[in-house]
Motif scaffolding. Structure first.
Motif, PDB file in Angstrom:
ATOM      1  N   CYS A   1     119.878  79.851  20.200  1.00 18.16           N
ATOM      2  CA  CYS A   1     120.990  80.724  20.570  1.00 18.16           C
ATOM      3  C   CYS A   1     122.296  80.001  20.261  1.00 18.16           C
ATOM      4  CB  CYS A   1     120.928  81.075  22.056  1.00 18.16           C
ATOM      5  SG  CYS A   1     119.371  81.829  22.567  1.00 18.16           S
ATOM      6  N   ASP A   2     123.061  80.540  19.306  1.00 16.04           N
ATOM      7  CA  ASP A   2     124.293  79.896  18.865  1.00 16.04           C
ATOM      8  C   ASP A   2     125.480  80.554  19.551  1.00 16.04           C
ATOM      9  OD1 ASP A   2     126.191  78.442  17.522  1.00 16.04           O
ATOM     10  OD2 ASP A   2     126.064  79.605  15.673  1.00 16.04           O
ATOM     11  N   GLU A   3     126.015  79.900  20.604  1.00 20.07           N
ATOM     12  CA  GLU A   3     127.146  80.442  21.373  1.00 20.07           C
ATOM     13  C   GLU A   3     126.873  81.889  21.775  1.00 20.07           C
ATOM     14  OE1 GLU A   3     129.539  78.666  22.411  1.00 20.07           O
ATOM     15  OE2 GLU A   3     129.943  77.025  21.017  1.00 20.07           O
ATOM     16  N   ALA A   4     125.666  82.142  22.275  1.00 17.18           N
ATOM     17  CA  ALA A   4     125.203  83.514  22.499  1.00 17.18           C
ATOM     18  C   ALA A   4     125.984  84.268  23.559  1.00 17.18           C
ATOM     19  CB  ALA A   4     123.716  83.492  22.887  1.00 17.18           C
ATOM     20  N   THR A   5     126.741  83.560  24.404  1.00 13.33           N
ATOM     21  CA  THR A   5     127.499  84.250  25.462  1.00 13.33           C
ATOM     22  C   THR A   5     129.005  84.119  25.286  1.00 13.33           C
ATOM     23  OG1 THR A   5     127.432  82.287  26.887  1.00 13.33           O
ATOM     24  CG2 THR A   5     125.630  83.861  27.113  1.00 13.33           C
ATOM     25  N   SER A   6     129.456  83.457  24.240  1.00 13.25           N
ATOM     26  CA  SER A   6     130.885  83.163  24.092  1.00 13.25           C
ATOM     27  C   SER A   6     131.740  84.410  23.905  1.00 13.25           C
ATOM     28  CB  SER A   6     131.112  82.210  22.915  1.00 13.25           C
ATOM     29  OG  SER A   6     130.498  80.962  23.161  1.00 13.25           O
ATOM     30  N   ALA A   7     131.171  85.469  23.369  1.00 15.21           N
ATOM     31  CA  ALA A   7     131.940  86.687  23.121  1.00 15.21           C
ATOM     32  C   ALA A   7     131.800  87.707  24.260  1.00 15.21           C
ATOM     33  CB  ALA A   7     131.483  87.333  21.806  1.00 15.21           C
ATOM     34  N   LEU A   8     131.190  87.288  25.369  1.00 14.81           N
ATOM     35  CA  LEU A   8     130.891  88.215  26.457  1.00 14.81           C
ATOM     36  C   LEU A   8     131.762  87.961  27.675  1.00 14.81           C
ATOM     37  CD1 LEU A   8     126.976  88.097  26.300  1.00 14.81           C
ATOM     38  CD2 LEU A   8     128.513  89.712  25.152  1.00 14.81           C
ATOM     39  N   ASP A   9     131.945  89.010  28.491  1.00 20.08           N
ATOM     40  CA  ASP A   9     132.643  88.859  29.758  1.00 20.08           C
ATOM     41  C   ASP A   9     131.714  88.162  30.760  1.00 20.08           C
ATOM     42  OD1 ASP A   9     131.080  90.909  31.380  1.00 20.08           O
ATOM     43  OD2 ASP A   9     131.856  92.199  29.783  1.00 20.08           O
ATOM     44  N   PRO A  10     132.257  87.677  31.890  1.00 20.04           N
ATOM     45  CA  PRO A  10     131.426  86.921  32.838  1.00 20.04           C
ATOM     46  C   PRO A  10     130.201  87.669  33.339  1.00 20.04           C
ATOM     47  CG  PRO A  10     133.746  86.583  33.325  1.00 20.04           C
ATOM     48  CD  PRO A  10     133.688  87.634  32.266  1.00 20.04           C
ATOM     49  N   GLU A  11     130.329  88.948  33.629  1.00 18.46           N
ATOM     50  CA  GLU A  11     129.175  89.712  34.124  1.00 18.46           C
ATOM     51  C   GLU A  11     128.088  89.813  33.072  1.00 18.46           C
ATOM     52  OE1 GLU A  11     128.115  94.118  36.038  1.00 18.46           O
ATOM     53  OE2 GLU A  11     130.189  93.562  35.621  1.00 18.46           O
ATOM     54  N   SER A  12     128.481  90.075  31.824  1.00 15.43           N
ATOM     55  CA  SER A  12     127.501  90.164  30.742  1.00 15.43           C
ATOM     56  C   SER A  12     126.876  88.804  30.455  1.00 15.43           C
ATOM     57  CB  SER A  12     128.160  90.711  29.469  1.00 15.43           C
ATOM     58  OG  SER A  12     128.633  92.026  29.658  1.00 15.43           O
ATOM     59  N   THR A  13     127.677  87.749  30.565  1.00 11.40           N
ATOM     60  CA  THR A  13     127.142  86.396  30.384  1.00 11.40           C
ATOM     61  C   THR A  13     126.029  86.118  31.376  1.00 11.40           C
ATOM     62  OG1 THR A  13     129.198  85.486  29.472  1.00 11.40           O
ATOM     63  CG2 THR A  13     127.696  83.931  30.546  1.00 11.40           C
ATOM     64  N   THR A  14     126.262  86.461  32.631  1.00 14.56           N
ATOM     65  CA  THR A  14     125.244  86.259  33.665  1.00 14.56           C
ATOM     66  C   THR A  14     123.979  87.040  33.349  1.00 14.56           C
ATOM     67  OG1 THR A  14     126.900  85.831  35.376  1.00 14.56           O
ATOM     68  CG2 THR A  14     124.723  86.534  36.121  1.00 14.56           C
ATOM     69  N   SER A  15     124.132  88.290  32.925  1.00 18.04           N
ATOM     70  CA  SER A  15     122.950  89.127  32.643  1.00 18.04           C
ATOM     71  C   SER A  15     122.158  88.585  31.458  1.00 18.04           C
ATOM     72  CB  SER A  15     123.363  90.579  32.394  1.00 18.04           C
ATOM     73  OG  SER A  15     124.022  90.737  31.153  1.00 18.04           O
ATOM     74  N   ILE A  16     122.846  88.065  30.428  1.00 19.16           N
ATOM     75  CA  ILE A  16     122.153  87.516  29.266  1.00 19.16           C
ATOM     76  C   ILE A  16     121.438  86.219  29.625  1.00 19.16           C
ATOM     77  CG2 ILE A  16     122.482  86.475  26.984  1.00 19.16           C
ATOM     78  CD1 ILE A  16     122.543  89.552  27.004  1.00 19.16           C
ATOM     79  N   LEU A  17     122.071  85.365  30.410  1.00 13.95           N
ATOM     80  CA  LEU A  17     121.415  84.126  30.837  1.00 13.95           C
ATOM     81  C   LEU A  17     120.197  84.425  31.700  1.00 13.95           C
ATOM     82  CD1 LEU A  17     124.483  81.841  31.658  1.00 13.95           C
ATOM     83  CD2 LEU A  17     123.067  81.844  29.595  1.00 13.95           C
ATOM     84  N   ASN A  18     120.310  85.444  32.559  1.00 20.02           N
ATOM     85  CA  ASN A  18     119.154  85.848  33.373  1.00 20.02           C
ATOM     86  C   ASN A  18     118.030  86.372  32.491  1.00 20.02           C
ATOM     87  OD1 ASN A  18     120.449  85.140  35.726  1.00 20.02           O
ATOM     88  ND2 ASN A  18     121.155  87.208  36.195  1.00 20.02           N
ATOM     89  N   LEU A  19     118.387  87.120  31.450  1.00 19.37           N
ATOM     90  CA  LEU A  19     117.382  87.653  30.527  1.00 19.37           C
ATOM     91  C   LEU A  19     116.678  86.513  29.787  1.00 19.37           C
ATOM     92  CD1 LEU A  19     115.959  89.907  28.951  1.00 19.37           C
ATOM     93  CD2 LEU A  19     117.941  89.968  27.407  1.00 19.37           C
ATOM     94  N   LEU A  20     117.430  85.545  29.290  1.00 16.10           N
ATOM     95  CA  LEU A  20     116.820  84.421  28.580  1.00 16.10           C
ATOM     96  C   LEU A  20     115.906  83.616  29.500  1.00 16.10           C
ATOM     97  CD1 LEU A  20     119.889  83.206  26.485  1.00 16.10           C
ATOM     98  CD2 LEU A  20     117.830  84.325  25.602  1.00 16.10           C
TER      99      LEU A  20
END
Length: 347
Positions: free
Chosen positions: A166-185
């Motif tokens: 995952c190359d900076e997979a959350t850098s373009a996301l807002d904090p809520e979306s970042t949390t959801s993506i990290l939870n998914l991973l």
């Protein structure tokens, strides 16, 4: 005990651009199912390392082994096959706007020549896995940033990869979306046992996601360990301090303004302490209260859970006649201690 062979190894990898070293003797190994964060500031060498790990480029020196296969020694036709076992998730999603969600996810399967029915079954399975069941016929323009990244993750998983990068997979996301993506991973790692490496400049991302961290600085691997190791080493290794700055407790302004480097009679000593294990807080403050007559104050920080273990990262103040005895006691009790300064006594 039978030792497990690592799924991924970097052996003495060195690479230069125009005579300037981008990576310097990088060595590490990662076992199947590990969740690893690779962190470093801009120019640290993260992107260069990523290209070697996914076999897009070959380093000048050293080896990259995936499942025991040296990627630096394979012909291009063999590398094409190997790359199908490496899933890539990008910062800006890289979705094809002319294709539906389902068609984007199916793309690796189409390239591999999989039967249409198999493609459809796999796409439906992945849509369910990433929480986008019913979104198959939508287009990227109809999705939020977090939903686009879920599509990117599903596409990366389509060919059942051995490794997910995952190359900076959350850098373009807002904090809520970042949390959801990290939870998914995290959920994908738990359900599939998939080895995941996330490359980022955000310490908070690896704090919440990675169970092991590799830190790069100016092309060198300066740390390989858990976040607890990082917190413990942060005072001794100055190169780690900028990376940790955003997640560590900071001195209150009023204390920082009064603090000086020189001790004096009656001064309070200001310390940063890192402690881990069960009952982090009660043993520390309770023991000080029972053994010593002094003022002990928590100025900033507290206890959080890292990889299922309670960890205290705190800035504390100790003042009293038996202060120095208490400091020696603290050294024995906690994982690490750093003296930040002294606040003089004002009668």
């Amino acid at each position: 005990m039978v030792m497990k062979a690592p799924i991924l190894e970097s052996r003495h990898v060195t690479h230069r651009f125009g005579g300037q070293a981008a990576l310097k003797n990088i060595s590490f190994s990662i076992e199947k199912g590990e969740v690893v964060g690779v962190i470093g500031r801009s120019g640290a060498g993260k992107s260069t390392l990523l290209r070697f790990l996914c076999a897009l480029e070959t380093p000048e020196e050293g080896q990259i082994l995936l499942d025991g296969i040296d990627l630096t020694k394979q012909p291009e036709n063999r590398l094409i096959e190997i790359r199908r076992h490496i899933g890539l998730v990008f910062q800006h999603f890289n979705l094809l706007t002319s294709r539906t969600v389902a068609s984007n996810i199916a793309l690796p399967l189409q390239i591999a020549g999989r039967p249409r029915r198999e493609q459809q079954e796999r796409v439906n399975e992945l849509l369910e896995l990433v929480g986008l069941a019913g979104f198959g016929e939508k287009y990227p323009s109809q999705l939020s940033g977090g939903q686009k990244q879920r599509v990117g993750i599903a596409r990366a998983l389509a060919a059942n990869p051995t490794l997910l990068l995952c190359d900076e997979a959350t850098s373009a996301l807002d904090p809520e979306s970042t949390t959801s993506i990290l939870n998914l991973l995290t959920d994908i790692n738990r359900k599939l046992g998939l080895t995941i490496i996330i490359i980022t400049h955000e310490m908070d991302v690896v704090r919440r996601f990675a169970r092991r961290i590799l830190a790069l600085d100016h092309g060198k691997l300066i740390e390989d360990g858990t976040l607890i190791d990082f917190l413990s080493d942060g005072g001794q290794k100055k190169t780690l301090q900028p990376l940790l700055a955003d997640i560590r407790p900071k001195l209150p302004n009023d204390v920082a303004q009064q603090m000086c480097e020189t001790d004096s009679p009656g001064a309070a000593i200001i310390m940063r302490v890192v402690h881990s294990g069960e009952g982090v807080m009660p043993p520390f403050f309770g023991a000080l209260a029972q053994r010593f007559t002094l003022d002990a104050a928590l100025l900033q920080g507290g206890v959080t859970t890292i990889s299922g273990q309670p960890v205290g990262d705190m800035i504390v103040s100790l003042r009293g006649e038996r202060r120095d005895e208490a400091v020696e006691f603290v050294k024995e009790l906690v994982k690490s201690m750093e003296v930040l300064g002294y606040v003089p006594h004002h009668p």
